[in-house]
Scaffold this motif. Structure first.
Motif, PDB file in Angstrom:
ATOM      1  N   ALA A  55       0.884   4.163   5.445  1.00 18.09           N
ATOM      2  CA  ALA A  55      -0.205   4.470   3.535  1.00 18.09           C
ATOM      3  C   ALA A  55      -1.178   3.001   3.503  1.00 18.09           C
ATOM      4  O   ALA A  55      -1.703   2.981   3.217  1.00 18.09           O
ATOM      5  CB  ALA A  55       1.463   4.465   2.522  1.00 18.09           C
ATOM      6  N   THR A  56      -0.293   1.389   4.330  1.00 22.03           N
ATOM      7  CA  THR A  56      -0.674   0.492   3.566  1.00 22.03           C
ATOM      8  C   THR A  56      -2.225   0.196   5.091  1.00 22.03           C
ATOM      9  O   THR A  56      -3.027   0.136   4.355  1.00 22.03           O
ATOM     10  CB  THR A  56      -0.607  -0.307   4.323  1.00 22.03           C
ATOM     11  N   LEU A  57      -1.849   1.180   6.165  1.00 22.81           N
ATOM     12  CA  LEU A  57      -3.060   1.010   7.255  1.00 22.81           C
ATOM     13  C   LEU A  57      -4.271   2.099   6.045  1.00 22.81           C
ATOM     14  O   LEU A  57      -5.517   2.405   5.984  1.00 22.81           O
ATOM     15  CB  LEU A  57      -3.250   1.511   8.493  1.00 22.81           C
ATOM     16  N   ALA A  58      -4.201   3.059   5.778  1.00 23.83           N
ATOM     17  CA  ALA A  58      -5.070   3.912   4.768  1.00 23.83           C
ATOM     18  C   ALA A  58      -5.626   3.284   3.763  1.00 23.83           C
ATOM     19  O   ALA A  58      -6.698   3.726   3.522  1.00 23.83           O
ATOM     20  CB  ALA A  58      -4.308   5.029   4.265  1.00 23.83           C
ATOM     21  N   LEU A  59      -4.806   2.358   3.143  1.00 27.27           N
ATOM     22  CA  LEU A  59      -5.351   1.897   1.770  1.00 27.27           C
ATOM     23  C   LEU A  59      -6.404   0.374   2.150  1.00 27.27           C
ATOM     24  O   LEU A  59      -7.140   0.648   1.400  1.00 27.27           O
ATOM     25  CB  LEU A  59      -3.992   1.240   0.665  1.00 27.27           C
TER      26      LEU A  59
END
Length: 82
Positions: free
Chosen positions: A15-19
């Protein structure tokens, strides 16, 4: 994804990478546009400032044409960036 500052700690790695990747296309488009604006600014300031009537000599702090970038970049007035 609505993300308040308190919820960053709740994100996992995916999720951090997607953000982090979410706005990459927009940032690339904006960077390209900024380069076009800078190029136009350089073109507007490509005449030799020393050729203008009443120009301050370079030895006394006057403006001059310089190559701001690498090989192949056009000359622009050194002080136009200030």
């Amino acid at each position: 994804m609505d993300l308040g500052s308190d919820s960053l700690g709740d994100l996992d790695a995916a999720a951090t990478l997607a953000l982090a990747e979410r706005d990459v296309p927009t940032r690339r488009q904006q960077a390209g546009y900024r380069l076009l604006v800078l190029q136009h600014w350089a073109v507007l300031h490509s005449e030799d400032p020393q050729a203008r009537p009443g120009a301050v000599p370079v030895s006394r702090g006057g403006d001059r044409l310089v190559q701001q970038g690498g090989e192949g970049t056009p000359l622009a007035a050194e002080l136009c960036w200030a």
